[in-house]
Design a protein around this motif. Structure first.
Motif, PDB file in Angstrom:
ATOM      1  N   GLU A  12      31.322  32.230  42.343  1.00 52.58           N
ATOM      2  CA  GLU A  12      30.806  32.718  43.647  1.00 52.58           C
ATOM      3  C   GLU A  12      32.349  33.896  44.028  1.00 52.58           C
ATOM      4  OE1 GLU A  12      31.022  29.430  43.552  1.00 52.58           O
ATOM      5  OE2 GLU A  12      28.557  29.435  43.568  1.00 52.58           O
ATOM      6  N   ASP A  13      33.558  33.572  43.381  1.00 56.56           N
ATOM      7  CA  ASP A  13      34.853  34.360  43.709  1.00 56.56           C
ATOM      8  C   ASP A  13      34.292  35.626  42.655  1.00 56.56           C
ATOM      9  OD1 ASP A  13      35.971  32.865  45.457  1.00 56.56           O
ATOM     10  OD2 ASP A  13      36.912  31.776  44.214  1.00 56.56           O
ATOM     11  N   ALA A  14      33.906  35.250  41.448  1.00 55.06           N
ATOM     12  CA  ALA A  14      33.854  36.275  40.449  1.00 55.06           C
ATOM     13  C   ALA A  14      32.670  37.284  40.789  1.00 55.06           C
ATOM     14  CB  ALA A  14      33.936  35.755  39.040  1.00 55.06           C
ATOM     15  N   LEU A  15      31.464  36.448  41.118  1.00 51.95           N
ATOM     16  CA  LEU A  15      30.365  37.378  41.533  1.00 51.95           C
ATOM     17  C   LEU A  15      30.750  38.327  42.679  1.00 51.95           C
ATOM     18  CD1 LEU A  15      27.659  38.085  40.761  1.00 51.95           C
ATOM     19  CD2 LEU A  15      26.751  36.117  42.524  1.00 51.95           C
ATOM     20  N   THR A  16      31.435  37.814  43.543  1.00 50.57           N
ATOM     21  CA  THR A  16      31.615  38.682  44.888  1.00 50.57           C
ATOM     22  C   THR A  16      32.716  39.882  44.440  1.00 50.57           C
ATOM     23  OG1 THR A  16      31.700  36.815  46.367  1.00 50.57           O
ATOM     24  CG2 THR A  16      32.940  38.793  47.042  1.00 50.57           C
ATOM     25  N   GLU A  17      33.534  39.537  43.505  1.00 45.57           N
ATOM     26  CA  GLU A  17      34.343  40.759  43.259  1.00 45.57           C
ATOM     27  C   GLU A  17      33.591  41.909  42.183  1.00 45.57           C
ATOM     28  OE1 GLU A  17      37.745  39.631  41.168  1.00 45.57           O
ATOM     29  OE2 GLU A  17      38.783  38.660  42.939  1.00 45.57           O
ATOM     30  N   TYR A  18      32.766  41.213  41.508  1.00 45.48           N
ATOM     31  CA  TYR A  18      31.979  42.291  40.540  1.00 45.48           C
ATOM     32  C   TYR A  18      30.985  42.992  41.579  1.00 45.48           C
ATOM     33  CZ  TYR A  18      28.319  43.931  37.552  1.00 45.48           C
ATOM     34  OH  TYR A  18      27.501  44.453  36.606  1.00 45.48           O
ATOM     35  N   ILE A  19      30.525  42.376  42.615  1.00 47.81           N
ATOM     36  CA  ILE A  19      29.281  43.234  43.467  1.00 47.81           C
ATOM     37  C   ILE A  19      30.374  44.197  44.103  1.00 47.81           C
ATOM     38  CG2 ILE A  19      28.039  43.137  45.658  1.00 47.81           C
ATOM     39  CD1 ILE A  19      26.986  40.245  44.444  1.00 47.81           C
ATOM     40  N   ASP A  20      31.522  43.900  44.734  1.00 47.90           N
ATOM     41  CA  ASP A  20      32.266  44.908  45.384  1.00 47.90           C
ATOM     42  C   ASP A  20      32.879  46.043  44.485  1.00 47.90           C
ATOM     43  OD1 ASP A  20      32.515  43.303  47.729  1.00 47.90           O
ATOM     44  OD2 ASP A  20      34.473  42.574  47.323  1.00 47.90           O
ATOM     45  N   ILE A  21      33.011  45.889  43.248  1.00 46.07           N
ATOM     46  CA  ILE A  21      33.460  46.922  42.292  1.00 46.07           C
ATOM     47  C   ILE A  21      32.182  47.845  41.791  1.00 46.07           C
ATOM     48  CG2 ILE A  21      33.926  47.285  39.750  1.00 46.07           C
ATOM     49  CD1 ILE A  21      35.734  44.706  39.743  1.00 46.07           C
ATOM     50  N   HIS A  24      48.814  48.627  41.622  1.00 48.59           N
ATOM     51  CA  HIS A  24      47.624  47.871  41.715  1.00 48.59           C
ATOM     52  C   HIS A  24      47.372  47.563  40.196  1.00 48.59           C
ATOM     53  CE1 HIS A  24      43.865  46.764  44.100  1.00 48.59           C
ATOM     54  NE2 HIS A  24      43.500  46.841  42.739  1.00 48.59           N
ATOM     55  N   ASN A  25      48.093  46.441  39.764  1.00 43.25           N
ATOM     56  CA  ASN A  25      48.248  46.301  38.350  1.00 43.25           C
ATOM     57  C   ASN A  25      46.728  45.351  37.722  1.00 43.25           C
ATOM     58  OD1 ASN A  25      49.586  44.794  35.636  1.00 43.25           O
ATOM     59  ND2 ASN A  25      49.442  46.961  35.662  1.00 43.25           N
ATOM     60  N   ILE A  26      45.512  45.851  38.314  1.00 47.47           N
ATOM     61  CA  ILE A  26      44.663  44.882  37.926  1.00 47.47           C
ATOM     62  C   ILE A  26      43.088  45.525  38.237  1.00 47.47           C
ATOM     63  CG2 ILE A  26      44.360  44.043  40.634  1.00 47.47           C
ATOM     64  CD1 ILE A  26      43.492  41.316  39.327  1.00 47.47           C
ATOM     65  N   LEU A  27      42.263  45.223  37.255  1.00 51.16           N
ATOM     66  CA  LEU A  27      41.182  45.739  37.399  1.00 51.16           C
ATOM     67  C   LEU A  27      40.140  45.393  38.264  1.00 51.16           C
ATOM     68  CD1 LEU A  27      39.624  48.193  36.003  1.00 51.16           C
ATOM     69  CD2 LEU A  27      38.841  46.445  34.222  1.00 51.16           C
ATOM     70  N   GLY A  28      40.293  45.569  39.705  1.00 52.48           N
ATOM     71  CA  GLY A  28      39.247  45.133  40.525  1.00 52.48           C
ATOM     72  C   GLY A  28      39.990  45.058  41.958  1.00 52.48           C
ATOM     73  N   ASN A  29      40.157  43.717  42.395  1.00 57.14           N
ATOM     74  CA  ASN A  29      40.766  43.519  43.691  1.00 57.14           C
ATOM     75  C   ASN A  29      40.383  44.558  44.874  1.00 57.14           C
ATOM     76  OD1 ASN A  29      42.074  41.163  43.653  1.00 57.14           O
ATOM     77  ND2 ASN A  29      44.242  41.942  43.830  1.00 57.14           N
ATOM     78  N   THR A  30      38.905  44.754  45.064  1.00 57.51           N
ATOM     79  CA  THR A  30      38.635  45.884  45.718  1.00 57.51           C
ATOM     80  C   THR A  30      38.947  45.664  47.086  1.00 57.51           C
ATOM     81  OG1 THR A  30      36.992  46.209  44.182  1.00 57.51           O
ATOM     82  CG2 THR A  30      36.721  47.331  46.243  1.00 57.51           C
ATOM     83  N   ARG A  31      38.773  44.371  47.427  1.00 57.70           N
ATOM     84  CA  ARG A  31      38.950  44.078  49.009  1.00 57.70           C
ATOM     85  C   ARG A  31      40.441  44.138  49.250  1.00 57.70           C
ATOM     86  NH1 ARG A  31      34.474  39.441  50.919  1.00 57.70           N
ATOM     87  NH2 ARG A  31      32.821  40.510  50.244  1.00 57.70           N
ATOM     88  N   VAL A  32      41.254  43.890  48.457  1.00 59.58           N
ATOM     89  CA  VAL A  32      42.789  44.014  48.605  1.00 59.58           C
ATOM     90  C   VAL A  32      42.963  45.623  49.076  1.00 59.58           C
ATOM     91  CG1 VAL A  32      45.109  43.844  47.819  1.00 59.58           C
ATOM     92  CG2 VAL A  32      43.522  41.776  47.622  1.00 59.58           C
ATOM     93  N   TYR A  33      42.583  46.421  48.303  1.00 63.92           N
ATOM     94  CA  TYR A  33      42.582  47.935  48.356  1.00 63.92           C
ATOM     95  C   TYR A  33      41.949  48.326  49.730  1.00 63.92           C
ATOM     96  CZ  TYR A  33      41.138  52.531  48.013  1.00 63.92           C
ATOM     97  OH  TYR A  33      41.040  53.850  48.034  1.00 63.92           O
ATOM     98  N   LEU A  34      40.748  47.865  49.959  1.00 62.33           N
ATOM     99  CA  LEU A  34      40.194  48.301  51.265  1.00 62.33           C
ATOM    100  C   LEU A  34      40.849  47.726  52.527  1.00 62.33           C
ATOM    101  CD1 LEU A  34      36.318  47.794  50.248  1.00 62.33           C
ATOM    102  CD2 LEU A  34      37.669  49.972  50.558  1.00 62.33           C
ATOM    103  N   GLU A  35      41.442  46.470  52.468  1.00 62.28           N
ATOM    104  CA  GLU A  35      42.007  45.898  53.478  1.00 62.28           C
ATOM    105  C   GLU A  35      43.332  46.580  53.869  1.00 62.28           C
ATOM    106  OE1 GLU A  35      42.502  41.847  52.701  1.00 62.28           O
ATOM    107  OE2 GLU A  35      40.409  41.404  53.036  1.00 62.28           O
ATOM    108  N   ASN A  36      44.074  47.478  52.641  1.00 68.69           N
ATOM    109  CA  ASN A  36      45.257  47.875  52.910  1.00 68.69           C
ATOM    110  C   ASN A  36      45.277  49.446  52.767  1.00 68.69           C
ATOM    111  OD1 ASN A  36      47.629  45.658  52.697  1.00 68.69           O
ATOM    112  ND2 ASN A  36      46.068  44.972  51.293  1.00 68.69           N
ATOM    113  N   PHE A  37      44.052  49.863  52.959  1.00 68.80           N
ATOM    114  CA  PHE A  37      43.866  51.446  52.557  1.00 68.80           C
ATOM    115  C   PHE A  37      44.639  52.249  53.788  1.00 68.80           C
ATOM    116  CE2 PHE A  37      41.605  55.427  53.621  1.00 68.80           C
ATOM    117  CZ  PHE A  37      41.422  55.913  52.441  1.00 68.80           C
TER     118      PHE A  37
END
Length: 423
Positions: free
Chosen positions: A175-184, A350-363
């Motif tokens: 579920e974690d991985a799927l959520t990250e994929y959808i965010d990307i 931001h040394n990772i491919l993804g982590n979209t929510r972290v980016y948006l939360e700290n935008f």
């Protein structure tokens, strides 16, 4: 000479300089060797995969047992891992410090200090540390004791505030991985995730290499004795300084943009199996360009501005030392937020491919960070223009003359000393 002609002349001067050529080469090599191995197609996670990767949690019930067990094992072998200034180092404690560490472990494990010391002497793991969080110390006490342990080790250990989060590593679920994929796919439009990774790597170079270009060009006129001629130009000081500055910025941003366009095409290739309509509809074709201007440009501006300001002020290459130290300490202080979070770093990580929510939360924090650094760069260049104007009016010649007089006097002292010694 009009502004456009001055600008293109300064651009030509920039690209012909050896430090600029070195900057382009280093940037390209770094991207090819460090970033490209991380560039890969993002596949949709499937149920029952062996692994979905890992993530970090701030749950004390995860962090505390893992950290305490690790500290216990390092204590038994008297071999502690630390990263002072970001570099690996193996630490061995003397008897006094081992006793202090035993006291800390006694508080968090319930095992007596004497038993722990005896285990360390025999190097036998006589206890498997099991800790009941509810019955033991609270999280605040735990953090205090970990800081104490870090001080005993000498700083930079796994128990410092910088690295302690790593004990919160847990496996991602489907579920974690799927959520990250959808965010990307939906929020990043695919290429945004790659553009952040590109910004992470490119930012490391842009935070330090441009200062070499700025310093070299700043000293070039002085070394060729062209300052007097330049200072008599009809153009205003602010025009001369800012035209030079923006010429350097433009030329150093150019290879970054070219790499950005190339990487955009690489991302498109990953998804070439899709129809062309879907590719151009779902992938943000301008993501790399937007990140280049919004994320990377302020870093480039500051690194260059420091070179322009300190070289103009002192007439020396001291800017290289100043910016080099800033880059060095900033690079390793950013380890804690390498996967996002940003803080006030000159080169946000931001040394990772993804982590979209972290980016948006700290935008918002990232946006404020970038604006502040861009403004700082303009202020530094503006002050440089004031210094430039003062030099045109001869206000700093006295300083230069005094400096030369001091050097001549020192030289005379050594010459006289040699004569006396020979006599």
């Amino acid at each position: 000479m009009n502004t456009a002609a001055m600008f293109f002349k300064e651009c030509k001067k920039t690209i012909k300089s050896i430090p600029y050529m070195a900057y382009v080469a280093i940037l390209l090599i770094f991207i090819l060797t460090q970033l490209m191995p991380e560039f890969k197609k993002i596949d949709e996670p499937q149920p029952e995969q062996r692994s979905y990767g890992v993530k970090y949690t701030e749950d004390p019930e995860i962090i505390m047992p893992a950290a305490i067990n690790n500290l216990y094992q390092e204590f038994i072998s008297n071999s502690y891992t630390a990263y002072p200034l970001g570099f690996y180092k193996n630490i061995k404690l003397n008897n006094k410090k081992q006793e202090e560490m035993a006291g800390i472990l006694a508080e968090v494990t319930g095992v007596s200090k004497d038993e722990l010391l005896q285990s360390a002497i025999t190097e036998e793991f006589t206890h498997v540390v099991q800790i009941d969080i509810n019955a033991a110390i609270n999280y605040e006490e735990f953090l205090y004791l970990m800081k104490k342990a870090d001080r005993i080790i000498g700083g930079g250990s796994m128990y410092s505030e910088l690295y302690l989060y790593q004990f919160g590593k847990i496996d991602k679920t489907y579920e974690d991985a799927l959520t990250e994929y959808i965010d990307i796919i939906q929020k990043d439009r695919v290429s945004g995730a790659y553009a952040r990774l590109f910004s992470d790597y490119a930012g490391i170079i842009l935070a330090v290499c441009p200062v070499f270009v700025a310093v070299t060009l700043g000293l070039k006129d002085k070394m060729s004795r062209m300052n007097d001629l330049i200072y008599t130009r009809q153009a205003s000081s602010i025009k001369i300084v800012f035209v030079r500055y923006f010429a350097m910025i433009s030329m150093m941003l150019l290879p970054v943009l070219l790499i950005a366009f190339w990487l955009t095409m690489e991302v498109v290739k990953f998804y070439s199996e899709e129809s062309m309509i879907n590719i151009y509809a779902n992938i943000d074709m301008l993501a790399f360009v937007k990140y280049t201007f919004g994320w990377l440009l302020p870093t480039l501006m500051v690194s260059t501005a420091v070179g322009v300001f300190l070289t103009g002020l002192t007439g020396t290459p001291i800017a290289i030392l100043v910016q080099g130290l800033w880059w060095f300490f900033g690079l390793f202080s950013g380890i804690r937020i390498m996967e996002g979070g940003y803080g006030w770093s000159l080169a946000p990580r931001h040394n990772i491919l993804g982590n979209t929510r972290v980016y948006l939360e700290n935008f918002k924090l990232l946006m404020v960070n970038r604006i502040i650094y861009a403004v700082m760069a303009i202020v530094l260049v503006s002050v440089s223009a004031l210094v430039y104007e003062a030099k045109r009016k001869g206000r700093f010649y006295t300083y230069d003359s005094n400096r030369k007089s001091i050097l001549i006097s020192i030289r005379k002292v050594f010459v006289n000393y040699e004569k006396i010694s020979k006599a």
